[in-house]
Design an enzyme around this catalytic site. Structure first.
Site, PDB file in Angstrom:
ATOM      1  N   THR A  82       0.804  -1.221   0.000  1.00 25.87           N
ATOM      2  CA  THR A  82       0.000   0.000   0.000  1.00 25.87           C
ATOM      3  C   THR A  82       0.840   1.276   0.000  1.00 25.87           C
ATOM      4  O   THR A  82       0.658   2.139  -0.857  1.00 25.87           O
ATOM      5  CB  THR A  82      -0.919  -0.006   1.233  1.00 25.87           C
TER       6      THR A  82
HETATM    7 ZN   LIG Z   1      -3.210  -1.202  -0.353  1.00 22.40          ZN
END
Ligand SMILES: [Zn+2]
Length: 422
Positions: A82
């Site tokens: 992320t």
């Molecule tokens: Zn992510």
């Protein structure tokens, strides 16, 4: 009627008309805004939205944007995590270059400190300038309704001052501190509220970040009905955003992306690190493992790990395959092991609870494929060939009219044939 009377009557009519139709310079009610607003650019991330989620039949709003604008298969950067990918999307640099090389990191220049996703010390982030800083420097008002790194006082080289902030850094003019409790609806409403302001105080670039699809993907797995439901919920919020923009008569170039896809994991698909506990220091494990041998244990760790194993391959950092574009940054650990998609690397066999979905694998694995849709007045209509997410920053730069930057790894070539001249 004499001329003077006629002029007076005409003036009276003009005044009456003016009363009936407010002139442009007095603020009209929001719903009646006739002002020609310049387009706002809105970068939207749906964390963990695997590209094929669009085929589940629950995304009428994203499908409409796809039909009106441009779409194409987007590869995340490696590692498909992320924070590295959100920073790539707004800087145009691969993680090896921008320095956010994992969701958890250590840095030889800052011994004893560990980066986790809550860390906002600017030195972790300063190697790459995010788009909102470039825009603010160019006098463009920016606002971030959450984005990994948007709470960082970018560029500050100082340590935290007594008042609790880093002096001298640049943030988006409007930003929110990340809090999972801010509902998806509140996120959309915040963006619309900022656009409801008078022109002098209105952002021209916004980010919007949704993390629910990713969280549900980890908890229930990408093929679960729970993920399909979360996808539908976020699609409805995209619809609310589009409707809200229409009410404001606010033209918008929407760039909808995800940071990575999601692979189904199971406690039956685990590779364990067969190493004595006193031989290594583990920085991160899961879809990949990053570790440093302890002094004197280098030969043992290398002999045990380097090379191919069932469902896993390990390298010295300098020997990581070139296609992953990873391995030169000082924050990358000495030994790096990568699992096959759907497999997990752990120090020992895990105990419940275990996640049902993971990401971080080879960025070319089909399970890691990311979402990309762009629609609005700047865009024509069509499909772009497969591209890397380092190209999103140059696209945003075009939309905002910012100059090119030499240190960027991507370029706007995939989109150029589909951009309308402004
Ligand atoms: Zn992510």
């Amino acid at each position: 009627m004499r001329w003077t009377t006629r002029i007076a009557a005409a003036a009276l009519i003009a005044i009456l008309q003016a009363c009936a139709t407010p002139p442009a310079q007095t603020p009209p009610p929001p719903a009646a805004i006739a002002e020609a607003r310049p387009p706002v650019t809105i970068l939207i991330s749906i964390d963990g939205f695997r590209a094929d989620y669009l085929q589940r039949g629950v995304t009428p709003n994203l499908s409409r944007l796809t039909a009106e604008g441009i779409t194409g298969p987007m590869r995340p950067s490696f590692p498909s995590k992320t924070f590295p990918n959100h920073w790539t999307l707004v800087t145009g640099m691969v993680p090896d270059h921008h320095g956010i090389v994992g969701n958890r990191m250590e840095d030889p220049a800052h011994p004893g400190e560990t980066f986790t996703t809550a860390n906002d010390a600017p030195y972790w982030w300063n190697a790459a300038q995010p788009i909102w800083v470039a825009a603010e420097k160019a006098g463009i008002h920016t606002g971030t309704v959450l984005w990994p790194g948007a709470n960082v006082a970018w560029g500050s080289s100082a340590t935290k001052a007594d008042h609790g902030d880093y002096p001298g850094g640049i943030r988006p003019r409007d930003w929110l501190q990340y809090n999972q409790a801010i509902s998806n609806k509140q996120r959309v409403d915040t963006a619309l509220d900022w656009l409801r302001r008078p022109p002098s105080n209105r952002p021209r670039f916004l980010t919007l970040y949704f993390d629910r699809v990713d969280m549900v993907g980890h908890d229930h797995g990408p093929d679960s009905p729970e993920v399909t439901q979360a996808v539908a919920q976020i699609d409805a919020q995209i619809g609310a955003l589009v409707d809200g923009l229409a009410v404001l008569h606010q033209p918008a170039n929407l760039v909808v992306v995800s940071d990575h896809g999601m692979s189904e994991t199971s406690d039956t698909r685990v590779v364990t690190l067969d190493l004595p506990a006193d031989s290594y220091h583990l920085i991160e494990a899961g879809p990949f493992a990053a570790l440093d041998p302890l002094p004197g244990k280098e030969a043992l760790v290398e002999k045990t790990l380097l090379g191919r194993h069932p469902h896993m391959e390990c390298w010295r950092k300098a020997e990581i395959p070139a296609r992953l574009r990873y391995g030169t940054n000082p924050r990358i650990a000495a030994i790096f092991c990568l699992a096959e998609p759907r497999w997990m690397i752990q120090e020992k066999r895990p105990e419940a609870p275990f996640t049902h979905g993971e990401h971080g694998y080879d960025n070319r694995a089909p399970d890691m494929a990311a979402l990309f849709i762009a629609a609005g007045p700047a865009f024509g209509h069509g499909t772009v060939a497969a591209f890397d997410n380092v190209d999103v920053y140059p696209l945003l730069r075009d939309l905002l009219g910012l100059p090119p930057r030499a240190d960027v790894d991507g370029d706007d070539a995939p989109f150029r044939p589909l951009l309308r001249s402004r």
